[in-house]
Design a protein around this motif. Sequence first.
Motif, mmCIF file in Angstrom:
data_model
loop_
_atom_site.group_PDB
_atom_site.id
_atom_site.type_symbol
_atom_site.label_atom_id
_atom_site.label_comp_id
_atom_site.label_asym_id
_atom_site.label_seq_id
_atom_site.Cartn_x
_atom_site.Cartn_y
_atom_site.Cartn_z
ATOM 1 N N ARG A 437 0.273 -13.032 -7.270
ATOM 2 C CA ARG A 437 0.208 -12.503 -8.625
ATOM 3 C C ARG A 437 0.867 -13.473 -9.597
ATOM 4 N NH1 ARG A 437 1.379 -7.542 -5.834
ATOM 5 N NH2 ARG A 437 -0.312 -6.041 -6.073
ATOM 6 N N GLY A 438 0.126 -13.908 -10.561
ATOM 7 C CA GLY A 438 0.682 -14.790 -11.586
ATOM 8 C C GLY A 438 1.523 -14.000 -12.576
ATOM 9 N N ARG A 439 2.582 -14.605 -13.095
ATOM 10 C CA ARG A 439 3.458 -13.945 -14.055
ATOM 11 C C ARG A 439 3.317 -14.626 -15.401
ATOM 12 N NH1 ARG A 439 9.293 -13.531 -11.962
ATOM 13 N NH2 ARG A 439 9.392 -15.680 -12.674
ATOM 14 N N ARG A 440 3.054 -13.852 -16.436
ATOM 15 C CA ARG A 440 2.775 -14.393 -17.753
ATOM 16 C C ARG A 440 4.009 -14.424 -18.655
ATOM 17 N NH1 ARG A 440 -3.216 -11.791 -19.156
ATOM 18 N NH2 ARG A 440 -4.232 -12.529 -17.236
ATOM 19 N N TYR A 441 5.167 -14.287 -18.066
ATOM 20 C CA TYR A 441 6.401 -14.341 -18.850
ATOM 21 C C TYR A 441 7.496 -14.944 -17.995
ATOM 22 C CZ TYR A 441 7.418 -10.179 -16.097
ATOM 23 O OH TYR A 441 7.607 -9.317 -15.054
ATOM 24 N N GLU A 442 8.589 -15.360 -18.612
ATOM 25 C CA GLU A 442 9.722 -15.931 -17.898
ATOM 26 C C GLU A 442 10.999 -15.214 -18.311
ATOM 27 O OE1 GLU A 442 9.785 -18.072 -15.551
ATOM 28 O OE2 GLU A 442 7.689 -18.746 -15.586
#
Length: 451
Positions: A437-442
């Motif tokens: 799953r890619g994460r679009r925030y840090e």
Amino acid sequence: MRRRLAAQATLTPVRVVALSFAAAIIIGSVLLLIPAATRSGAQTSVIESLFTATSAMCLTGLIVVDTPVHWSGFGQGVILALIQAGGFGIMTMASLVGLVLANRIGLKARLNTAAEARASGLGDVRSVVYGVVRVSVLIEAVVAAALTLRFALGYDEPPLRALWLGVFHAISAFNNAGFALYSDNIIGFADDPWICIPLMVAVILGGIGFPVLFEVGRRLRRPLEDRSRRWSLHTRLTVTVTAVLLVVGPALVLLLEWSRTLQQYAFADKLLVATFQGVMPRTAGFNSVDYAQMDDATLLVTDVLMFIGGGSGGTAGGIKVTTFVLLLFVIAAEVRGQKSVTIFDRRIDTRVQRQALSVALVGVALVMVPTIVLLAETDFDLNVLLFEVTSAFATVGLSTGITAQLPAWGQLILVLLMYLGRIGSITLVSALAARHRGRRYEYPVERPFIG
């Protein structure tokens, strides 16, 4: 429809590789259970057949029964076929069949072969498949011819017997398997350079990795003016570290065992035996001396050499020399306060650094946890258990002789370690992961105290 697509999505190339090796091991185990696989009167348990099939397919060499005494010609043939299949790689062999029959490779087959052979891209899979087969057959044939002549002329073996001995040991050596058709392995030939040197050459060439062999071969075929171009970073690292370890390993064995297991030999023979035993931890399980008689310091040195292993993309196991040297450079860069890691004027991507660290730490865990369990539940000493577990994980096959004495559950632990060591710890983790799953925030950055 959605379920079918989801199932296809989860069947990734690395999972196919893992499942293919498992299937081959099961098939080999069944074949070794056939009465024709053993000599008259011998009985084979399920664990013995599973252990032997796994050891052969995973190119290890650990045994729980005496190979020349227990197994018949058919059984030895099954073992040899498993060794060759493990060396070629299931996906490489499957693609070879596809090439021969249909003269083409589908996209799915290319992905699977790339995962097994570690090809740099889909376009070069065809050349990789043919290259692996050509190189393997050529080296094995040359070594087999040398060994056959020696067995026939030097030990008066009948022609067919000499040929079988030569072929078996050549394939076992090039694939870094370490299976031998003598009960004492290669101890009877410890001072015979005509046996030991061909075996060492085959082990080194098989363990250095096909990518390096391919690149060296391409350079030798090019015009002289093109040979001045740089080798790839992978080849330079692999060749350099391999050369260093091939000097350091034998030197340490010679120093530590001079007045112990090497005491009975003349000076020249001492050098030969020490070199042989310094090369074999590259992950072949041949031994020309009894490891049970070696000093604890020598066993520890061998543990380190086995854990490091050989080159990537070859028949060797361990965490691989490139992983080892990359971590050394990471440490050196951190000590020097450098922002990035550079090797031979090339900057190493941080993702590669994390991969190297992951492989090393997973390897440490896969060695330490089984060692602790076996140490707590058996009566064997730490040094021999650590040696056995490391040998299984690194798919080496060297042993102090306790493998057959371990309880059944202990042998099953070694079976699992050999399997994990062959398909690669990171490959296994990738194969078992359900999805990424890619994460679009840090998250905000924080710096905990280190050390």
